[in-house]
Design a protein around this motif. Structure first.
Motif, PDB file in Angstrom:
ATOM      1  N   ARG A   1       0.846  -1.198   0.000  1.00 42.89           N
ATOM      2  CA  ARG A   1       0.000   0.000   0.000  1.00 42.89           C
ATOM      3  C   ARG A   1       0.880   1.245   0.000  1.00 42.89           C
ATOM      4  N   VAL A   2       0.439   2.250  -0.739  1.00 42.12           N
ATOM      5  CA  VAL A   2       1.216   3.482  -0.900  1.00 42.12           C
ATOM      6  C   VAL A   2       0.373   4.680  -0.487  1.00 42.12           C
ATOM      7  N   ASN A   3       0.978   5.582   0.264  1.00 42.03           N
ATOM      8  CA  ASN A   3       0.364   6.864   0.604  1.00 42.03           C
ATOM      9  C   ASN A   3       1.307   7.968   0.151  1.00 42.03           C
ATOM     10  N   SER A   4       0.738   8.965  -0.519  1.00 47.76           N
ATOM     11  CA  SER A   4       1.586  10.009  -1.085  1.00 47.76           C
ATOM     12  C   SER A   4       0.923  11.373  -0.925  1.00 47.76           C
ATOM     13  N   ALA A   5       1.720  12.354  -0.513  1.00 45.07           N
ATOM     14  CA  ALA A   5       1.283  13.745  -0.438  1.00 45.07           C
ATOM     15  C   ALA A   5       2.122  14.564  -1.409  1.00 45.07           C
ATOM     16  N   GLU A   6       1.476  15.497  -2.083  1.00 47.31           N
ATOM     17  CA  GLU A   6       2.172  16.291  -3.101  1.00 47.31           C
ATOM     18  C   GLU A   6       1.624  17.714  -3.077  1.00 47.31           C
ATOM     19  N   ALA A   7       2.490  18.671  -3.299  1.00 48.80           N
ATOM     20  CA  ALA A   7       2.079  20.065  -3.435  1.00 48.80           C
ATOM     21  C   ALA A   7       2.876  20.687  -4.569  1.00 48.80           C
ATOM     22  N   GLY A   8       2.235  21.594  -5.292  1.00 52.31           N
ATOM     23  CA  GLY A   8       2.944  22.168  -6.425  1.00 52.31           C
ATOM     24  C   GLY A   8       2.286  23.419  -6.947  1.00 52.31           C
ATOM     25  N   LEU A   9       2.931  23.977  -7.946  1.00 53.69           N
ATOM     26  CA  LEU A   9       2.390  25.146  -8.628  1.00 53.69           C
ATOM     27  C   LEU A   9       2.635  25.012 -10.121  1.00 53.69           C
ATOM     28  N   LYS A  10       1.757  25.651 -10.884  1.00 54.51           N
ATOM     29  CA  LYS A  10       1.897  25.714 -12.340  1.00 54.51           C
ATOM     30  C   LYS A  10       1.639  27.149 -12.774  1.00 54.51           C
ATOM     31  N   PHE A  11       2.609  27.681 -13.519  1.00 54.06           N
ATOM     32  CA  PHE A  11       2.552  29.074 -13.962  1.00 54.06           C
ATOM     33  C   PHE A  11       2.701  29.095 -15.480  1.00 54.06           C
ATOM     34  N   ALA A  12       1.831  29.827 -16.148  1.00 49.87           N
ATOM     35  CA  ALA A  12       1.890  29.879 -17.611  1.00 49.87           C
ATOM     36  C   ALA A  12       1.465  31.253 -18.097  1.00 49.87           C
ATOM     37  N   ARG A  13       2.276  31.789 -18.977  1.00 49.80           N
ATOM     38  CA  ARG A  13       1.926  32.999 -19.702  1.00 49.80           C
ATOM     39  C   ARG A  13       2.678  32.968 -21.027  1.00 49.80           C
ATOM     40  N   PRO A  14       2.358  33.829 -21.979  1.00 50.69           N
ATOM     41  CA  PRO A  14       3.043  33.765 -23.279  1.00 50.69           C
ATOM     42  C   PRO A  14       4.561  33.792 -23.129  1.00 50.69           C
ATOM     43  N   GLY A  15       5.201  32.789 -23.703  1.00 52.86           N
ATOM     44  CA  GLY A  15       6.652  32.723 -23.682  1.00 52.86           C
ATOM     45  C   GLY A  15       7.254  32.120 -22.443  1.00 52.86           C
ATOM     46  N   LEU A  16       6.422  31.638 -21.506  1.00 54.96           N
ATOM     47  CA  LEU A  16       6.963  31.116 -20.258  1.00 54.96           C
ATOM     48  C   LEU A  16       5.991  30.100 -19.664  1.00 54.96           C
ATOM     49  N   ARG A  17       6.540  28.950 -19.226  1.00 49.90           N
ATOM     50  CA  ARG A  17       5.728  27.943 -18.553  1.00 49.90           C
ATOM     51  C   ARG A  17       6.581  27.286 -17.475  1.00 49.90           C
ATOM     52  N   LEU A  18       6.070  27.261 -16.235  1.00 51.12           N
ATOM     53  CA  LEU A  18       6.811  26.746 -15.099  1.00 51.12           C
ATOM     54  C   LEU A  18       5.937  25.776 -14.322  1.00 51.12           C
ATOM     55  N   ALA A  19       6.535  24.677 -13.871  1.00 51.11           N
ATOM     56  CA  ALA A  19       5.845  23.735 -12.993  1.00 51.11           C
ATOM     57  C   ALA A  19       6.814  23.288 -11.910  1.00 51.11           C
ATOM     58  N   LEU A  20       6.359  23.327 -10.661  1.00 47.98           N
ATOM     59  CA  LEU A  20       7.138  22.858  -9.520  1.00 47.98           C
ATOM     60  C   LEU A  20       6.267  21.915  -8.695  1.00 47.98           C
ATOM     61  N   ALA A  21       6.854  20.842  -8.185  1.00 47.93           N
ATOM     62  CA  ALA A  21       6.115  19.911  -7.326  1.00 47.93           C
ATOM     63  C   ALA A  21       7.058  19.326  -6.299  1.00 47.93           C
ATOM     64  N   GLY A  22       6.566  19.175  -5.085  1.00 49.04           N
ATOM     65  CA  GLY A  22       7.279  18.464  -4.036  1.00 49.04           C
ATOM     66  C   GLY A  22       6.387  17.351  -3.512  1.00 49.04           C
ATOM     67  N   TYR A  23       6.979  16.240  -3.083  1.00 47.54           N
ATOM     68  CA  TYR A  23       6.164  15.081  -2.704  1.00 47.54           C
ATOM     69  C   TYR A  23       6.809  14.321  -1.548  1.00 47.54           C
ATOM     70  N   TYR A  24       5.973  13.519  -0.875  1.00 50.51           N
ATOM     71  CA  TYR A  24       6.438  12.613   0.173  1.00 50.51           C
ATOM     72  C   TYR A  24       5.600  11.344   0.068  1.00 50.51           C
ATOM     73  N   THR A  25       6.246  10.190  -0.120  1.00 52.70           N
ATOM     74  CA  THR A  25       5.564   8.921  -0.373  1.00 52.70           C
ATOM     75  C   THR A  25       6.076   7.861   0.583  1.00 52.70           C
ATOM     76  N   THR A  26       5.157   7.091   1.157  1.00 51.33           N
ATOM     77  CA  THR A  26       5.529   5.939   1.983  1.00 51.33           C
ATOM     78  C   THR A  26       4.889   4.687   1.400  1.00 51.33           C
ATOM     79  N   ILE A  27       5.612   3.570   1.497  1.00 46.24           N
ATOM     80  CA  ILE A  27       5.124   2.288   0.985  1.00 46.24           C
ATOM     81  C   ILE A  27       5.197   1.273   2.110  1.00 46.24           C
TER      82      ILE A  27
END
Length: 711
Positions: free
Chosen positions: A501-527
């Motif tokens: 069994r797996v439990n996972s938490a994740e948080a992130g952001l996504k930014f987009a405008r003409p000429g620029l696209r950014l995505a960041l994510a952080g996570y913590y997973t236990t199995i």
């Protein structure tokens, strides 16, 4: 500090995953179906990367394994003859028919199957979506670490096609063609095929045979019929891979007959030429019915079949002492029915799913004509064999919804209930006492597993350009059996293992405008109840190595990607992933009394990265020169849980380059992979007998490709 540095670096570079237009300032909108419905990548609260058809061409990525090198925190690791998907340092499985993998591969919504099906050809692909983290709520069982969704090109209502031919070093030759044809106002078809061959870069010295060659044929076809509110999609594909795959250059030999002097790297001493034969194929029928008022009904009926044949020398010397011959076959059917709904504030999907699979194995060890040279009393012929059949029936009900309960806040909820019934039939095994194997005759067993896999996320549209999200997800990997060559002690100790069994938490952001696209994510997973080989003390001085639920593992880290067009015609991109994947608790993992708590998971590099620089130069109204260079990086990892020095896989940087002259209906491109001819070890192997070998990465390859298009 490492993580902060990684994210800072990503913020000034860009993502190597997605092709965009060469002219203008805006980046193309990316549409994905990761949540069983079409959505903008910007709006999906999930860490996803997309590799599209143009990016596959630029990277000369002709299969799924090559495509994955462009995606941070994702890899397809070749372990001898088995390819396995690793996401965020979590992977493995697939070693035998009773031990499934931890990440699923899907083709147009249909599960592709177990380990051999990972060998997917990138023929006529629209895009590949790489989903990180547990995907149990929509994709179901065995997506602990993530899922890969392959979306093929759909037929259109304009007649056209393309032809692509390539030639390169090592006598590389490839031919790919596609034809799209409307049959009527309502019906269109699209067919494609490819052939690819290349001499090997490894020489088997005793026989003079090239190993690690390429010899592959693939075909794909789709038909789309549209009748008012009803759409019918029929799809089929087939691939035959005939590779003489070297299992590795031996560092030791199995029976201590002495080393075999070889001229240098990329040489092997086998008296039997290794081979690998993989046939994969299947078909699907997808019916879509627009019901009105935001409702639509979809039915997907799928069939997939895979056969895998592997032969290899077991003694790693030129003497004819022993060889292995493994044959596995898989056949599966699936049926999914889902209802999509959409309104101003509520969008989602609900559905039912049924899956059937039959897997059969016949694995043999054969003593050779010179086995009498060994002091074991073995006679030539069949010395060990495993026969078995595993049947799986899985039922599931699932649903997911996005509720926009405020102008800028959306609650994403989903869940899936799965009931698995697994049956092991006719498991028989025998082996010579020389190998320490026991005799098993007609063993059968049953098990059933239930799992509820929820997912909850909250999305905040902080500005029209910026989305932030937090997500929790649960995953489930089904139980199974260690259907392998076993000693009497191993069999008596227990061959069944239960789900993890797996439990996972994740948080992130996504930014987009003409000429620029950014995505960041952080996570913590236990199995929990992690399925892995573990030493077991049986008492009376006996120790057994068992595949069982032995450990707890965890992985934490981040992904960052940014795509930018700082000036017209220039694209900069970079993707970076950091994964700290370790055993949280692994008692007796290195033998009785030797705990491996805190050790890194196998094939889990801390840092992965990929980057690309592209520049388009207009030469005339319909002629331009496209220049691109790419880079991939993978930090050091270990091939075993003990993290020993002899298991270390060193870090590597790889560069590639491409220059293409593009006209209205043609393209001529020159390309090179591993530009600096970097020599590196891709894997370190320790087989059933403890023999050590290394698999080397491909040296420099280069070539030219001509593409002709009808329009």
């Amino acid at each position: 500090m490492i993580l902060v540095s990684v994210l800072a670096a990503a913020a000034v570079a860009g993502s190597a995953q997605t092709a965009v237009a060469d002219m203008g300032d805006a980046l193309d909108t990316i549409v994905v179906t990761a949540q069983k419905r079409e959505q903008s990548l910007h709006d999906v609260p999930l860490s996803i990367d997309v590799v599209d058809a143009a990016a596959l061409d630029r990277g000369e990525a002709r299969d799924l394994r090559a495509a994955a090198t462009r995606v941070p925190n994702v890899s397809i690791q070749r372990q001898g003859a088995i390819d396995t998907v690793f996401v965020r340092g979590i992977g493995g499985g697939g070693r035998n028919i009773g031990f499934t993998t931890r990440a699923g591969v899907y083709v147009d919504g249909v599960y592709a199957g177990q380990f051999a099906s990972v060998n997917q050809d990138a023929l006529d692909i629209a895009r590949i979506e790489f989903l990180r983290g547990p995907q149990g709520h929509l994709f179901g069982r065995n997506t602990d670490s993530g899922a890969i969704s392959i979306v093929t090109e759909a037929p259109g209502h304009v007649f056209g096609g393309s032809l692509q031919a390539g030639y390169g070093n090592k006598d590389l030759f490839e031919l790919r063609g596609t034809l799209n044809a409307p049959l009527s106002d309502q019906v269109a078809i699209r067919v494609s095929g490819s052939h690819r061959e290349r001499d090997g870069f490894t020489l088997n010295v005793p026989t003079g045979t090239d190993l690690d060659n390429i010899n592959r044929d693939s075909a794909r076809g789709r038909m789309r019929a549209e009748f008012g509110d009803v759409t019918l999609d029929l799809a089929a594909d087939y691939s035959h891979d005939r590779t003489n795959k070297a299992i590795g250059e031996a560092l030791t030999d199995t029976f201590n007959t002495g080393p075999s002097p070889l001229p240098g790297a990329f040489d092997t001493p086998y008296n039997v030429d290794p081979l690998q034969r993989i046939r994969t194929g299947g078909g699907s029928a997808t019916i879509g019915w627009a019901l009105g008022q935001g409702l639509s009904l979809t039915s997907i009926t799928g069939y997939r079949g895979t056969s895998w044949h592997r032969r290899n020398d077991l003694d790693y010397v030129p003497l004819d002492l022993a060889m292995m011959d493994y044959r596995d076959r898989f056949a599966q059917t699936s049926q999914e029915v889902r209802l999509n709904f959409a309104s101003d504030r509520l969008n989602g999907v609900a559905g039912l799913y049924v899956f059937d699979e039959t897997a059969r194995t016949d694995r043999r060890v054969i003593a050779g004509s010179q086995v009498g040279l060994l002091p074991f009393g073995l006679a030539p012929g069949l010395s060990a064999q495993v026969l078995a059949q595993v049947k799986t029936r899985s039922y599931a009900a699932f649903g997911a919804a996005d509720w926009r309960f405020a102008d800028t806040l959306t609650l994403n909820i989903g869940g899936r209930f799965t009931h698995d019934r697994l049956r092991l039939d006719d498991y028989s095994s025998f082996g010579s006492p020389v190998f320490g194997l026991g005799r098993i005759e007609g063993f059968a067993d049953r098990q059933s597993n239930d799992s509820f896999d929820p997912s909850v996320a909250l999305s905040w549209a902080a500005t029209p350009d910026l989305n932030l999200y937090a997500r929790y997800a649960h995953g489930y990997k089904s139980g199974g059996w260690n259907v392998d060559f076993l000693s009497a002690a191993q069999f008596a100790d227990r061959i069944r293992f239960t789900p993890e069994r797996v439990n996972s938490a994740e948080a992130g952001l996504k930014f987009a405008r003409p000429g620029l696209r950014l995505a960041l994510a952080g996570y913590y997973t236990t199995i929990g109840d992690y399925q892995i080989d573990q030493f077991v003390d049986l008492g009376a001085g006996q120790v057994s190595l068992q595949l069982r639920n032995a450990t707890k593992a965890r992985s934490w880290g981040s992904e960052a990607s940014l795509e930018a067009r700082p000036v017209e015609r220039l694209n900069l991109s970079l993707g970076v992933g950091y994964a700290h994947a370790t055993f949280d608790r692994f008692p007796d993992g290195g033998g009785p009394g030797v705990d491996l708590d805190g050790n890194r998971l196998p094939y889990a590099p801390r840092l992965t990265a990929s980057g690309e620089l592209r520049y388009g130069i207009p030469l005339a109204s319909d002629l331009k020169l496209d220049l691109s260079g790419d880079w991939t990086y993978r930090s050091a990892s270990f091939s075993g849980p003990e993290n020993l020095a002899r298991q270390r896989i060193d870090a590597r940087h790889l560069l590639g380059a491409r220059a293409a002259l593009v006209g209205g209906r043609f393209e001529v491109a020159g390309w090179v992979r591993n530009l600096l001819d970097t020599r590196y070890v891709d894997n370190r192997i320790f087989d059933f007998f403890g023999t050590q070998a290394v698999e080397r990465g491909e040296p420099r390859t280069y070539g030219v490709t001509l593409t002709l298009r009808s329009r």
